[in-house]
Design a protein around this motif. Sequence first.
Motif, PDB file in Angstrom:
ATOM      1  N   ALA A 259      54.805   8.643  32.648  1.00  0.00           N
ATOM      2  CA  ALA A 259      54.919   9.764  31.941  1.00  0.00           C
ATOM      3  C   ALA A 259      53.157  10.161  32.233  1.00  0.00           C
ATOM      4  N   LEU A 260      53.285   9.167  30.953  1.00  0.00           N
ATOM      5  CA  LEU A 260      51.578   8.552  30.243  1.00  0.00           C
ATOM      6  C   LEU A 260      50.334   8.692  31.292  1.00  0.00           C
ATOM      7  N   ALA A 261      50.448   7.130  32.362  1.00  0.00           N
ATOM      8  CA  ALA A 261      50.490   7.156  33.193  1.00  0.00           C
ATOM      9  C   ALA A 261      50.044   8.109  34.680  1.00  0.00           C
ATOM     10  N   ALA A 262      50.617   8.709  34.728  1.00  0.00           N
ATOM     11  CA  ALA A 262      50.483   9.796  35.397  1.00  0.00           C
ATOM     12  C   ALA A 262      48.639  10.799  35.302  1.00  0.00           C
ATOM     13  N   PRO A 263      48.391  10.666  36.401  1.00  0.00           N
ATOM     14  CA  PRO A 263      47.108  11.700  36.344  1.00  0.00           C
ATOM     15  C   PRO A 263      46.683  12.663  34.875  1.00  0.00           C
ATOM     16  N   ARG A 264      47.739  13.776  35.047  1.00  0.00           N
ATOM     17  CA  ARG A 264      47.243  14.822  34.346  1.00  0.00           C
ATOM     18  C   ARG A 264      48.040  14.680  32.934  1.00  0.00           C
ATOM     19  N   TRP A 265      47.848  13.328  32.505  1.00  0.00           N
ATOM     20  CA  TRP A 265      47.808  12.660  30.950  1.00  0.00           C
ATOM     21  C   TRP A 265      46.254  11.527  30.418  1.00  0.00           C
ATOM     22  N   THR A 266      45.596  12.092  31.705  1.00  0.00           N
ATOM     23  CA  THR A 266      44.288  11.422  31.521  1.00  0.00           C
ATOM     24  C   THR A 266      43.764  12.099  29.920  1.00  0.00           C
ATOM     25  N   VAL A 267      43.667  13.273  29.721  1.00  0.00           N
ATOM     26  CA  VAL A 267      42.858  14.090  28.914  1.00  0.00           C
ATOM     27  C   VAL A 267      43.664  13.000  27.851  1.00  0.00           C
ATOM     28  N   ALA A 268      44.989  12.612  27.287  1.00  0.00           N
ATOM     29  CA  ALA A 268      45.383  11.886  26.150  1.00  0.00           C
ATOM     30  C   ALA A 268      44.663  11.065  25.443  1.00  0.00           C
ATOM     31  N   ARG A 269      44.386  10.176  26.797  1.00  0.00           N
ATOM     32  CA  ARG A 269      43.652   9.059  25.917  1.00  0.00           C
ATOM     33  C   ARG A 269      42.447   9.014  24.779  1.00  0.00           C
ATOM     34  N   PRO A 270      41.800  10.643  25.584  1.00  0.00           N
ATOM     35  CA  PRO A 270      40.972  10.696  24.677  1.00  0.00           C
ATOM     36  C   PRO A 270      41.152  11.760  23.296  1.00  0.00           C
ATOM     37  N   LEU A 271      42.571  12.243  23.467  1.00  0.00           N
ATOM     38  CA  LEU A 271      42.511  12.749  22.455  1.00  0.00           C
ATOM     39  C   LEU A 271      43.363  11.916  21.255  1.00  0.00           C
ATOM     40  N   ALA A 272      43.873  10.575  21.890  1.00  0.00           N
ATOM     41  CA  ALA A 272      44.126   9.539  20.730  1.00  0.00           C
ATOM     42  C   ALA A 272      42.810   9.283  20.278  1.00  0.00           C
ATOM     43  N   GLY A 273      42.131   8.614  20.874  1.00  0.00           N
ATOM     44  CA  GLY A 273      41.027   8.461  20.839  1.00  0.00           C
ATOM     45  C   GLY A 273      40.495   8.894  19.287  1.00  0.00           C
ATOM     46  N   ALA A 274      40.492  10.582  20.008  1.00  0.00           N
ATOM     47  CA  ALA A 274      39.644  11.474  18.184  1.00  0.00           C
ATOM     48  C   ALA A 274      40.061  11.590  17.206  1.00  0.00           C
ATOM     49  N   ALA A 275      41.976  11.561  17.606  1.00  0.00           N
ATOM     50  CA  ALA A 275      42.319  11.606  16.319  1.00  0.00           C
ATOM     51  C   ALA A 275      42.609  10.364  15.488  1.00  0.00           C
ATOM     52  N   MET A 276      42.538   8.896  16.070  1.00  0.00           N
ATOM     53  CA  MET A 276      42.112   8.118  15.496  1.00  0.00           C
ATOM     54  C   MET A 276      41.164   7.721  14.305  1.00  0.00           C
ATOM     55  N   ALA A 277      39.630   8.009  15.462  1.00  0.00           N
ATOM     56  CA  ALA A 277      38.659   8.789  14.026  1.00  0.00           C
ATOM     57  C   ALA A 277      38.760  10.186  13.400  1.00  0.00           C
ATOM     58  N   LEU A 278      39.631  10.699  13.858  1.00  0.00           N
ATOM     59  CA  LEU A 278      39.531  11.788  12.602  1.00  0.00           C
ATOM     60  C   LEU A 278      40.625  11.520  11.414  1.00  0.00           C
ATOM     61  N   GLY A 279      41.546  10.881  11.738  1.00  0.00           N
ATOM     62  CA  GLY A 279      42.102   9.840  10.649  1.00  0.00           C
ATOM     63  C   GLY A 279      41.383   9.132   9.487  1.00  0.00           C
ATOM     64  N   ILE A 280      40.638   8.928  10.378  1.00  0.00           N
ATOM     65  CA  ILE A 280      39.883   7.830   9.461  1.00  0.00           C
ATOM     66  C   ILE A 280      38.672   8.699   8.372  1.00  0.00           C
ATOM     67  N   VAL A 281      38.376   8.660   9.099  1.00  0.00           N
ATOM     68  CA  VAL A 281      37.480  10.032   9.171  1.00  0.00           C
ATOM     69  C   VAL A 281      38.714  10.825   7.615  1.00  0.00           C
ATOM     70  N   LEU A 282      39.285  11.254   7.840  1.00  0.00           N
ATOM     71  CA  LEU A 282      39.743  11.547   6.581  1.00  0.00           C
ATOM     72  C   LEU A 282      40.266  10.918   5.309  1.00  0.00           C
ATOM     73  N   ALA A 283      40.691  10.091   5.938  1.00  0.00           N
ATOM     74  CA  ALA A 283      41.096   8.371   4.800  1.00  0.00           C
ATOM     75  C   ALA A 283      39.722   8.574   3.749  1.00  0.00           C
ATOM     76  N   VAL A 284      38.620   7.690   4.776  1.00  0.00           N
ATOM     77  CA  VAL A 284      37.431   7.942   3.841  1.00  0.00           C
ATOM     78  C   VAL A 284      37.200   9.004   3.044  1.00  0.00           C
ATOM     79  N   PHE A 285      37.610  10.071   3.678  1.00  0.00           N
ATOM     80  CA  PHE A 285      36.740  11.260   2.527  1.00  0.00           C
ATOM     81  C   PHE A 285      37.563  11.361   1.877  1.00  0.00           C
ATOM     82  N   GLY A 286      39.560  11.189   1.629  1.00  0.00           N
ATOM     83  CA  GLY A 286      39.469  11.533   0.400  1.00  0.00           C
ATOM     84  C   GLY A 286      39.277  10.322  -0.852  1.00  0.00           C
ATOM     85  N   THR A 287      39.294   9.255   0.127  1.00  0.00           N
ATOM     86  CA  THR A 287      38.767   7.907  -0.941  1.00  0.00           C
ATOM     87  C   THR A 287      37.282   8.124  -2.017  1.00  0.00           C
ATOM     88  N   THR A 288      36.817   8.402  -0.967  1.00  0.00           N
ATOM     89  CA  THR A 288      35.393   9.312  -1.520  1.00  0.00           C
ATOM     90  C   THR A 288      35.174   9.949  -3.201  1.00  0.00           C
TER      91      THR A 288
END
Lengths: 316, 219
Positions: A99-128
């Motif tokens: 299902a993850l490899a299906a074309p309709r889940w193509t959007v999940a990949r950039p979303l996962a990348g965005a989630a990772m980036a957002l998580g890192i930003v949040l953690a860094v912000f919290g530390t700061t």
Amino acid sequence: MSDNVTGPVPQTSINPEHGHHDALLVARFAAGDAGSDELSAAQALVEHCSQCAALADDLRLVASSMRRLPQVARPRDFHLTPAQADRLRGGFVRRLLRALAAPRWTVARPLAGAAMALGIVLAVFGTTLSAYAPGSAGVPAFDQGIPEAGAISQEGTPVPVAPGASAVAAPTAAPGGTQTLSGATSGPAVASSVPPLPSPANQAENYTDVDSGPPSAGGSSGGESGFVPASQAPEPAASAAEHTAVGTRAAQMNAVPPAEVGGPPSPSTLVRQALIIGGLAVAALGLALLLLISYARRKFRVGAAILSSPADRHSR
Amino acid sequence: MEETSRTPPPGDSVAHDSAQPDARQLALQRQRVRDRALVEQALAGQLEAFNELVRLYQDYLFALVVRMVSDREAAADAVQEAFFNCYRHLDSFHGDSFRSWLTRIALNTATDVLRYRKRRPADPFPEWEDDSWQPPAGEDASPERQALRRNAGRVLHAALAQINSDQRTAIVLYDVEGFDYQEIADMTGVSLGTVKSRIHRGRLALRELLADDLELLRE
């Protein structure tokens, strides 16, 4: 075999101009696909050029013959057996990956990348935020709303102690009749060298509580309370300026956040912790999803490609 | 050459027949409703429902693929693989026409087979010399007519196999299987104009290849 085909067109005369005629236009005309703007030109070609007329007739014949191609008998039956169905269906993990490899889940990949980036930003912000939070080592004392520390020393009144600050230091007997804070055996004099980013632990090491001990001989101002550097505690002649610095440092030490000393956590501390932990969790989730999708796409890419259009497959 | 035993695909028995467009639309609509119901049952775990779809479409699919790859065994393997892929990805079907969706899968599988054959060229089309792969003719057909029909089919297959694969796909889908331009455009992922162009150019190429045998087709 042919319908709408009148038979071979007798080629009574060879038109030398036929080589210049648009065969594709004649083909469109023969199929009925000629546009209104080219219909007259196509009709003129077919009417005045016998070879174009023959071409149109042959093309209709080819099309009608294709429609009458005999059906080819299939050599076997293609029904699926239950065993094949089980194998094709796969387990839960396999279905999820597919299902993850299906074309309709193509959007999940950039979303996962965005989630990772957002998580890192949040953690860094919290530390700061933690580093610059009130009472933390990153904020200067005068930013923490404790300028009264100097005045305290001048007035000879006790330095106000922040809640829980007393828990930092366990008074121990020190030479010279003073009580030193735990670990305050040695350290630089505050008046002579102020550390740029003092931490509560360092502060605790550098000061002694002169209030709780008996007054030393010729003690400064007699019976004044507050903290003085351990190295200066036994000295009888401490100046007022020194006491001012002592008071300031004491206030800094007393301003240790309650959460760090075991008291009930403040809401701001909870927010900071939530930011850090939540950010790390979101980043980890995004990374895991990203890896999972990459793996699934690599493993089931062929299957997904089967469902795409041939033109898409060519362009890949 | 008289009418042969071409079996029209289910629900498409009046392809390109403008005499009864309403009847055709009605038949297509019924077919789609039936297919959707079968797909839903298959998704619910009923293998019999999927095998009913296989039963309905296996002749059509094999006839389509065998004209693409011109090798019965390779075509059979491709059709089997197409049904496997169809079953695997059945939950991906959200379209209107199951037949078009299945055809697209089969075309992709046939393309893979053709690519494989390109990499490993063997005896190109041995089936043409094999009379046994043609279906039995009707009882009313005389031996001469049968022979003529076989000959016509053979030269058509030979010519079809020599043209560009994109043109072949378009011609087979349009002339043989009865899809309209828009359906072919959707299935192959190209524009309507490209589909028409491929069909017209393909027919021109076929006419060139069949120049010496056109009389055979007029029988």
